[in-house]
Design an enzyme around this catalytic site. Structure first.
Site: not given
Ligand code: NVA
Ligand code: CP
Length: 310
Positions: A230, A108, A135, A138, A298, A270
């Site tokens: 989101d 990540r 993502h 997800q 997930r 998400c």
């Molecule tokens: N769009 C959000 C998703 C988190 C799972 C981010 O990138 O922070």
């Molecule tokens: N939805 C998701 O990826 O959550 P986290 O940021 O908690 O991993």
């Protein structure tokens, strides 16, 4: 017939065939069923997944770690801040070294290119656990959840209300692969990336899906089976938060907006949610919400991905 996915990177849903997406969903269904009846299944005994995190996570970290454990393997949490990456070791050398120890790498991070570079120099499969661009894990889970709830994916209408971000991009790629009608409703200036939109439309032409970009939330949700939202400011955009709260004010998923939709439209997020911003408590905790089923899935879908590629 089963498709052999051993060794495959999972970086973007755009790179997967429809058969591969179906195989992930079918395997997830099998693994979830086994899990619910307490049937232990451990195809990854002796295998190790390294998980590199440059950004925070609750769901991704814990569901991947539990997934590896349940499949009989082991997961290592690797905070990027504690790796030599932080002190200038290249991503290519990191990939070469980690490949000598691990059977798979999940990452990540901010830059999508970093994941592509990691995969290029790694000899073990690389899984994208979120970048600024995409993502995929997800959305593969979300497709599974939608299929579970509605019994189909082809022809489903999904309206995403909010920022044209990583989750929106993956929803476009995922929806396009499986024949869904995906509408992305964002304020002007926050639409999805034009290149991603064009690629999603190429996939959509093959599956019978459509990809629409609109600006009016009430019109977007009118015929939606799924309403998805989101956060307005993603990880890395913290400094823009205050300004975005103002720009996105009309894009909140609240009871008023739900009145414009079908009574049985399902609401997805998400998570993590910024309650009171992109979604109200009333909706997140309301009868149309399936956000926690989404979070649970997930685990099952990532188990499928790990079992297939490692
Ligand atoms: N769009 C959000 C998703 C988190 C799972 C981010 O990138 O922070
Ligand atoms: N939805 C998701 O990826 O959550 P986290 O940021 O908690 O991993």
């Amino acid at each position: 017939m089963a498709v052999d996915m051993k060794g495959k990177d999972i970086i973007s849903i755009h790179d997967l065939s429809r058969e591969e997406v179906n195989q992930i969903l079918d395997t997830a269904h099998m693994l979830k069923t086994k899990d619910k009846i307490g049937d232990i299944y451990q195809p990854l005994r002796g295998k190790t997944l390294g998980m590199i995190f440059q950004k925070a996570s609750t769901r991704t970290r814990i569901s991947f770690e539990v997934a590896m454990w349940q499949l009989g393997g082991y997961a290592l949490f690797l905070s990027a801040a504690d790796l030599q990456l932080k002190r200038g070791e290249t991503i290519a050398d990191t990939a070469r070294v980690l490949s000598r120890y691990l059977n798979g790498i999940m990452i990540r991070t901010y830059s999508h290119q970093e994941v592509l570079d990691l995969a290029e120099h790694s000899t073990v499969p690389v899984i994208n656990g979120l970048t600024d661009l995409l993502h995929p894990c997800q959305v593969l889970s979300d497709l599974f959840t939608i299929q579970e709830k509605l019994g189909r994916l082809q022809g489903v209408n999904l309206a995403y209300i909010g920022d044209g971000n990583n989750v929106a991009h993956s929803l476009m790629f995922g929806g396009a692969k499986v024949g869904m009608h995906v509408t992305i409703c964002s304020p002007p200036g926050y639409e999805p990336d034009p290149e991603i939109t064009a690629l999603a439309r190429e996939d959509a032409a093959k599956s019978g899906a459509t990809i629409n970009l609109v600006a009016d939330p009430a019109a977007a949700v009118k015929s939606a089976d799924i309403i998805y939202t989101d956060v307005w400011a993603s990880m890395g955009q913290e400094e823009e938060h205050q300004q975005r709260v103002k720009t996105f004010a009309r894009y909140q998923v609240n009871s008023e907006l739900l009145k414009q939709a079908k009574e049985d439209a399902l609401v997805m997020h998400c998570l993590p949610a910024h309650r009171g911003e992109e979604i109200t408590d009333e909706v997140a905790d309301g009868r149309n919400s399936i956000v926690f089923d989404q979070a649970e899935n997930r685990l099952h879908v990532q188990k499928a991905i790990l079992a297939l590629v490692m």
